[in-house]
Design a protein around this motif. Sequence first.
Motif, short mmCIF file in Angstrom:
data_model
loop_
_atom_site.label_atom_id
_atom_site.label_comp_id
_atom_site.label_asym_id
_atom_site.label_seq_id
_atom_site.Cartn_x
_atom_site.Cartn_y
_atom_site.Cartn_z
N MET A 110 0.81 -1.21 0.00
CA MET A 110 0.00 0.00 0.00
C MET A 110 0.84 1.26 0.00
O MET A 110 0.59 2.21 -0.73
N GLY A 111 1.86 1.30 0.84
CA GLY A 111 2.69 2.49 0.94
C GLY A 111 2.08 3.54 1.84
O GLY A 111 1.01 3.35 2.41
N ALA A 112 2.78 4.68 1.97
CA ALA A 112 2.33 5.71 2.91
C ALA A 112 2.84 7.07 2.49
O ALA A 112 3.82 7.19 1.74
N PHE A 113 2.18 8.10 2.98
CA PHE A 113 2.64 9.48 2.88
C PHE A 113 3.39 9.85 4.16
O PHE A 113 3.18 9.24 5.22
N SER A 114 4.23 10.87 4.06
CA SER A 114 4.81 11.45 5.26
C SER A 114 5.29 12.86 4.95
O SER A 114 5.61 13.18 3.79
N THR A 115 5.35 13.68 5.97
CA THR A 115 5.94 15.02 5.87
C THR A 115 7.34 15.06 6.48
O THR A 115 7.97 16.10 6.49
N ASP A 116 7.77 13.91 6.99
CA ASP A 116 9.04 13.82 7.71
C ASP A 116 10.10 13.21 6.80
O ASP A 116 9.97 12.06 6.35
N GLY A 117 11.18 13.97 6.54
CA GLY A 117 12.24 13.47 5.68
C GLY A 117 12.89 12.21 6.21
O GLY A 117 13.28 11.32 5.44
N GLY A 118 13.02 12.09 7.53
CA GLY A 118 13.59 10.88 8.11
C GLY A 118 12.75 9.66 7.84
O GLY A 118 13.27 8.57 7.56
N VAL A 119 11.43 9.81 7.92
CA VAL A 119 10.52 8.70 7.63
C VAL A 119 10.61 8.32 6.15
O VAL A 119 10.65 7.13 5.79
N ILE A 120 10.65 9.32 5.27
CA ILE A 120 10.77 9.06 3.85
C ILE A 120 12.02 8.24 3.56
O ILE A 120 12.00 7.26 2.81
N GLN A 121 13.10 8.62 4.19
CA GLN A 121 14.36 7.91 3.98
C GLN A 121 14.26 6.45 4.43
O GLN A 121 14.69 5.53 3.73
N LYS A 122 13.67 6.22 5.61
CA LYS A 122 13.57 4.86 6.14
C LYS A 122 12.70 3.97 5.25
O LYS A 122 13.05 2.82 4.95
N LEU A 123 11.55 4.50 4.84
CA LEU A 123 10.64 3.68 4.03
C LEU A 123 11.24 3.45 2.64
O LEU A 123 11.07 2.36 2.06
N HIS A 124 11.91 4.44 2.11
CA HIS A 124 12.57 4.27 0.81
C HIS A 124 13.63 3.18 0.91
O HIS A 124 13.73 2.29 0.04
N ASN A 125 14.42 3.21 1.97
CA ASN A 125 15.44 2.19 2.16
C ASN A 125 14.84 0.80 2.33
O ASN A 125 15.43 -0.20 1.91
N ALA A 126 13.67 0.74 2.96
CA ALA A 126 13.03 -0.56 3.23
C ALA A 126 12.30 -1.11 2.02
O ALA A 126 11.77 -2.22 2.07
N GLY A 127 12.25 -0.36 0.91
CA GLY A 127 11.58 -0.86 -0.29
C GLY A 127 10.08 -0.73 -0.23
O GLY A 127 9.37 -1.51 -0.89
N ILE A 128 9.58 0.22 0.53
CA ILE A 128 8.14 0.43 0.68
C ILE A 128 7.73 1.67 -0.11
O ILE A 128 8.41 2.70 -0.04
N PRO A 129 6.65 1.62 -0.89
CA PRO A 129 6.20 2.81 -1.61
C PRO A 129 5.99 3.98 -0.63
O PRO A 129 5.38 3.81 0.42
#
Length: 661
Positions: free
Chosen positions: A210-229
């Motif tokens: 499903m993936g997720a939105f975020s306004t937090d750059g740290g969260v974006i980085q973690k989910l991107h690294n984890a292979g999550i949309p």
Amino acid sequence: MPSLETHGENDAPLHWADALSLADIGDPKYVVSSPNMTYIPSPHIGIVEVSMRADYRYGIPDPIQWPQVFTDSCDYVCSVLRPVPADDPYAPIWWTPNEDSDFVILEGSLFTSLGLLKPEAISRLGALVDELSELVSSFATDDSRLPWLKLAMCQTWDRLKYFPCTFRDAALQVRETQRYWLLTRACLDWEQKHAENMLGSPQPVNAGLMGAFSTDGGVIQKLHNAGIPVWYIRSDVSIMNDTSVRTIVIPTPPVDICVDSGPDGGHILYRGLAGTAHMLQTMRSGHTYLDVSRTPLLVVDAVGGYAAACSQKDYKGILVGGQVPTRTAVMSTPVVKPRDSEVRMKLKASSKHTPYLRPHASQTRGVNKFERFEHPWMPKELPAWQDAMRSVDLTQPARPNPEIWGYWIPEPALLLRPQSTDRRDRYIRTWLRMRDGWLYLLRVPDVPVTSVPSQWWRDVLFGPTGRAHDPSTLNARRWDVIKKVFGTIFEDKQFNSIESGPVWWLGHRINGVEPELCPGIIWEMFDLGFRYELLALDRLFVPSRNDPHGERGREDLLSGLFPSHHLYSITEMPSSGGAGLCALVPHARVPYLEAFRRVVSRWPACPASIHNASPFAISMSTDDILAREKEIAKFYVDTFFAQSGRAPIVPHQFPVVPDPA
């Protein structure tokens, strides 16, 4: 909007702040980008409203249907599986039941709208639940969310499989089971495949999540690294000249999501900022029943305790639309000056059964309910519970009637006391016909239910007669009582006043009153009464009003006392040797006694000899098991009497009954 620029090869790895895609969302301050997805779903942000929709889901704010804003407390929604094709093995997770082909009405019920989904209709969903439950059980994790979600999934499945209800509620339980399967699967995937990858180099994106939105750059980085949309809601000034932007797209609106007003009339569950609070409203653990949530009488988990049973005068007023009288729950036995007539009452119990001289006359009121009522259909007492009931101090005056608790389940002996065989048989037949409807009312922890006064149980159990259409007769008035007790749940056309025909009870198709089955019917009433009274005490002593997970944990803890881990009803007959606390072999009772000890150890004033004792174990001697069992039974009986002012309904020995044909 910045100009489109590319840096390096189009297939070169992107930084988390880069944009494989970028979209203008119509806000002058913000844009949305994604470092790993080629499309941008329209973000669901700002003020949102959560309400049930016509498909028994929650529309666009529903985290199993559309990506939501990522928060630390519900990060597992990021790995929820997307909807899959109909021929996929996971198709049951998106299946919708059909009332005409999948739902079967209960035969012989007093209510024509109660039924169950056919076993073959839900078998594939059940197989997925069982498979995932085993996977979770075999996976070691310190994350408390995974067992919590598994528990919710299993509990909603049990309700769907075993508990008769209306079709609307069956459809809702299907959706709840599907929801918790998805969330449990997501949390397991997070733990197994993604959680440890958040700090490494970016993994290939799994576009099936499903993936997720975020306004937090740290969260974006973690989910991107984890292979999550992931989609980054960002200020447009964060798009620097060196930010790689591969393509600009138009936001993708939600598709195939039902937004029509739901069966609850579009009731708003939450209105406020999008985030954790709104998503929690979509995770209600199967306790949201549409048709049982409208009973307007006594509230179970009332602040300060349980209100006593209504007087007949007050109860009549409620049934014709009057206000529910408010009473303060009494937590200790008051001193009541007995009337002269009470002192002169003939005592019904012998003092040889109790260490005290004799019960006060006001405690017996013609019948000492701490004593066994002798009848061929009455199950035998269990020794520990017999001793506990006989040892209660009844020498003090009883509370006034308005301060004594009513009954969640009719007192079993009430069905056997009538001297008239016809009345006794009517009581039993009516109970069997109304049993599923009544348990339907009691099933949900936050639903207001009725603790019916004893006299009104007599009237209700007498049931309808062939002359019920004549409003001038006593029989018609009794039938009217039944309809008004259940009238906020069932429509007038859903009442079945015809007494002829068989009724189902634990696999038996019963015609009339069958003497060989009656001991089992009475035994079940004892067991059900004990379950709901135990639940009542635990809710009183360990309230969970401010803990969204408390009721689920309570249900799991208390269900450990009963076979098959079912708390709210009995789904099958025990063996001839009994089961659970009713098992005849002491060592067979050990796991259930330990579950009982854990429950009462949480209560105030629990003796240290119980609270601090070592757990029950199979290695204990028979004498030790019996001694400790006797102590726990006595503590429970004394505690219930102190709180309620009346005798509890306690477990009895299971009688021998024929197996279903």
